[in-house]
Motif scaffolding. Sequence first.
Motif, short mmCIF file in Angstrom:
data_model
loop_
_atom_site.label_atom_id
_atom_site.label_comp_id
_atom_site.label_asym_id
_atom_site.label_seq_id
_atom_site.Cartn_x
_atom_site.Cartn_y
_atom_site.Cartn_z
N HIS A 1 0.81 -1.22 0.00
CA HIS A 1 0.00 0.00 0.00
C HIS A 1 0.84 1.27 0.00
O HIS A 1 0.39 2.29 -0.50
CB HIS A 1 -0.97 -0.02 1.17
N SER A 2 2.03 1.23 0.54
CA SER A 2 2.97 2.35 0.38
C SER A 2 4.35 1.89 0.81
O SER A 2 4.54 1.46 1.95
CB SER A 2 2.56 3.57 1.21
N LEU A 3 5.31 2.00 -0.10
CA LEU A 3 6.69 1.61 0.19
C LEU A 3 7.46 2.73 0.88
O LEU A 3 8.60 2.51 1.30
CB LEU A 3 7.41 1.21 -1.10
N GLY A 4 6.87 3.93 0.96
CA GLY A 4 7.57 5.04 1.60
C GLY A 4 8.63 5.64 0.70
O GLY A 4 8.68 5.42 -0.51
N ASN A 5 9.51 6.43 1.30
CA ASN A 5 10.61 7.05 0.56
C ASN A 5 11.76 6.07 0.41
O ASN A 5 11.87 5.09 1.16
CB ASN A 5 11.11 8.29 1.29
N PRO B 1 11.38 5.69 8.42
CA PRO B 1 11.29 4.25 8.16
C PRO B 1 10.82 3.98 6.73
O PRO B 1 9.95 4.68 6.20
CB PRO B 1 10.24 3.77 9.18
N SER B 2 11.39 2.97 6.12
CA SER B 2 11.01 2.61 4.76
C SER B 2 11.17 1.10 4.61
O SER B 2 11.46 0.40 5.58
CB SER B 2 11.87 3.37 3.75
N MET B 3 10.96 0.62 3.41
CA MET B 3 11.10 -0.82 3.19
C MET B 3 11.31 -1.10 1.71
O MET B 3 11.01 -0.28 0.85
CB MET B 3 9.85 -1.56 3.69
N TRP C 1 16.04 2.42 6.52
CA TRP C 1 16.00 3.68 7.28
C TRP C 1 16.62 4.76 6.41
O TRP C 1 17.63 4.54 5.75
CB TRP C 1 16.77 3.55 8.59
N ILE C 2 15.97 5.93 6.37
CA ILE C 2 16.50 7.06 5.60
C ILE C 2 17.40 7.88 6.51
O ILE C 2 16.93 8.55 7.44
CB ILE C 2 15.36 7.93 5.03
N GLU C 3 18.70 7.80 6.27
CA GLU C 3 19.70 8.47 7.09
C GLU C 3 20.31 9.61 6.28
O GLU C 3 20.97 9.37 5.26
CB GLU C 3 20.79 7.47 7.50
N ASP C 4 20.07 10.84 6.71
CA ASP C 4 20.57 12.00 5.97
C ASP C 4 20.16 11.92 4.50
O ASP C 4 20.98 12.06 3.59
CB ASP C 4 22.09 12.12 6.09
N ASP C 5 18.89 11.65 4.28
CA ASP C 5 18.24 11.64 2.96
C ASP C 5 18.51 10.38 2.15
O ASP C 5 17.89 10.20 1.09
CB ASP C 5 18.67 12.84 2.10
N LEU C 6 19.40 9.50 2.60
CA LEU C 6 19.82 8.35 1.80
C LEU C 6 19.47 7.05 2.52
O LEU C 6 19.48 6.98 3.75
CB LEU C 6 21.32 8.41 1.53
N PRO C 7 19.18 5.98 1.76
CA PRO C 7 18.74 4.73 2.39
C PRO C 7 19.90 3.92 2.95
O PRO C 7 20.97 3.81 2.34
CB PRO C 7 18.06 3.99 1.23
#
Length: 724
Positions: free
Chosen positions: A602-606, A618-620, A640-646
Motif C-alpha cells: 500500500h505504500s513503500l515510503g521514501n 522508516p522505509s522498506m 531507514w532514511i539516514e541524511d536523505d539516503l537509504p
Amino acid sequence: TALEEDGGIRLNWTHPGEGGRWAVLRSYDEFGLIEDTIAFTSATTWFDPDGLEYPGSKAFYRIVPWEPDEVPNVTVGIEDFEGATLELETYDEDRDLDPVWGLIEGGSFGEPGQHVAFAGDTWKMQTLDFPIQLDTEMIWAVDVMSDPTSRMQMIGFGDGNDEMWYVLWGQYAPNTDSLIWTYQGWFPEEEWFSINLPVGEDWHGRFGNNPQIDRIFYVNDSSDDDDQGVFRLDNLRDATGAQPNRPSIDFDWQWIDHQNPDSIIVQFENWSLDSDSDSLSFLWSFGDGTTSIIEHPRHTYPIGGEWPVTLHVADGYDRWDFLTQTLSNGLITQQRGNFSIGCVGDVILARGIISRINDQGQDAIFSGVRDILDPLDLRFANFECPITTSSDGHPTKGILFKARPQDTNIISDAGFQFVTLANNHSSDYMEEGLLETQRLLDEHGVAWGGAGMNDIAARQPLLMNYNRMKLGIVSMCNRDGHYNNYQPFLDAARDRPGFALWNRTGIEATVGLQDSVDLLMYQVHCGSEYSFYPRDGDSVGADSTTGEVEIDDPYVIFELQPDSGEVALRHYAIDMGADLVICHHPHVIQGVEVYNGKFIAHSLGNFVFDLSYNETMPSMMATINIGDDDVEGVSITPIWIEDDLPVVPTGEFARAILDYITHYSLILNTHLVRPPDEEIAYVQFDTTYSRDEVVGARQVALFTHDNDLKRTAPQFLNWEGYVS
C-alpha cells in the motif's frame, strides 16, 4: 553503394530529407522482374547476410521510400449547430441564473457556417432526437474555444440516470467523480481547438455500463461577476472512425556463428510497419532482463536457453502494439521463473540530494543499500523528478523538482532496470522536461513507463521478459493536482501529455494485458501523503489529501488513515486480473496486504528523499520472488532514511521497523512471519493454519513521581519490543 562485408552485402544510401522509412528490395534478376522485400528501416544502411548466398549470381537492390496512408477522416455528425434554431432547455433553475447564448455566424477555425456561444451564468440541456448507443471504444470530438474563460466552461452527456461532464476551462476545480478535468487549464484561451473525448471508456469506468446517450449539457458558469467569459462550440461528432491505426508488428532473427562455445549471437530483423505513420519507436525485451531501443539489434545469449522476446512498437500518433516470440537454442537447461524483483518507493535526484551528490559523490546515493540491491535480478523504483535543463516550470505548482542530466547514470549504475514516471512531479518542467527525461533514461538503458504525450502513450505497458517468463508493468498515478487547483493538471488526455490516470477507466483500458503476459504488475503513485493505514467509511474515489507541503513545514498533519476508497481501487485491479499492485506516494510506509491471493504494497515510503519528518524515515523494500509460474513469496526488508539516503538497519532497530509494518499489515488481515535469526519479514499468503497467540508476562517496574504523574522507565521485554 553495395560492398561485401562479413560474408554478406552492406548497403548505404543517402536522401535529401529527414526521417521516413525505407523498403529494401532485392532481386537476382537485373531487370527486377522478381523482387523480394528484405527489410523496412528508418536508417540509411542495411546489411544483407544473404547477398552472397548464390555463388556466381549477382544481387540487385532497390531502396524505395515507404509512404504511409493518410489517417481516415471518417466522422459521424452529432450536432453541427447549423440551421435557424437550436432547441435548448434549462438544466437547473438554481444555476441557470443569467442565461446568455445564441447561434453565431462563422464556424470553427474560420470555416463558413455557424457555431454556438454561451455567456453569462448559463446551464443548458439539449435532448437528442435519436439517442446514441455508447460502447467502450467510442470517441467523440468537438471544436471549442474559451473567449475568455469563466468560472467553469463544460460540456456534458447524460442518459437520464447518470451524467458525465468534461471541464475544459475555468478557475474553479470542484472535487466530484462526475467531472473530468484533465483538459482544464491546458489549452490557451481565445483560440479554437479540436478535442477528442473518449466518452465510451470514461463512462464505463465511472458507471459500469454502456447506455444510450440522450442529452447534452452546455455550461458557462459565471457565478463571479469577475469571470464573464464566453464558451464557444462547434462540430460535435463521433470521431471513432477517424483515429489512427496501430502499428503492424513482425520480426524474425538469424543465428550468427560465434567463437565462444557457451554463447550465440542473434541478429533481429524488424519488419514492423504502420499504415498511417512512418515514424516508429521500438523497445525490445530480450528475455534476460535487458532491453534495447535499436530498430534491428544484435544480442548475445548463452547456449541452452529459451527466451521470450517482445518487440513493442509505437508510431508517430503514440498508438502502440507488441509481439512476443520465443527463441530457443540447443537443449534447454535454463529454469523457468525463479528470479527476484526488488521494489522500492520514491527516489529523487533533486533538491537536497544534489548537495549530497556534490559532497559525497554519485556512488554514495545507493551505497548504504548495495548489499540488498546487488543480489536482486530486477530492480524497480518510482523516479519522482524530471531530468532536464529546461527552465519552463509548471506555472502553478509550488514545489518543482529537477535532476541534472549528468546524474542520470546514478539510476543505471545502481542496476535499476525500470522506473515509473507516473507521479505528480514527472511534469514539473512540462512537456520539454518529460521528453528529455525519457530520452536520457533511454540512453542509459533504463526502461520507463507511465507518462507520455497522450493517455494512450502514457498507458503503454513495459514488457520485460526474464527466465522464460513475460512480465507486464503498467504505471499509473492519481495525484493530478486538482485538489490544489494546480492548473494545468497533471494527467494525460487524448490530446495532451501527462501521466496515466489511476482510476477504474485506466484499469479497464489496460488490464487486458493479462492475457499476453505471465505476470501483470501495476506500479501506482496514489494515496494521501503522510498517511499510515486505510480509514474506513470513505466513499470510493473520495479525496482526503492534504496536498503537497513544503519541506519541514511545521504545520503538517500526519493522518493515520488514507482514503479507503484507494484500497477499494487496488482491490478492483486485482479483481480485474492484476497479479501485483505496488504503491507509493504517502512518504510513509503502510501495511502490506494479501487480497484474493495477490500481493498489494500500500505504500513503500521514501527511498532517496530529503524530508526530515521522523515519520518519513522508516522505509522498506518489497522483494517479490517468482517461482516457475507465479509469485512464490514476498519478503520485506526494513530501510531507514539516514541524511536523505537509504541504509539497512540491523538488530533491534530493524526489528522495530518490521514490528511496525507487521502491526499495520494485521489491520489488513495479512500476517508477516519473521524468523528469529533474520531481519527480514515474510508475507504469509496462506493463513489457513495461522493462529493468534496471547503471551502473558509479569515484571516489576519502579515508579517515579513527576508532579501528579507516576512514570516508569522503558521496560525491556523477554521478547522483542518495549513497553513504557
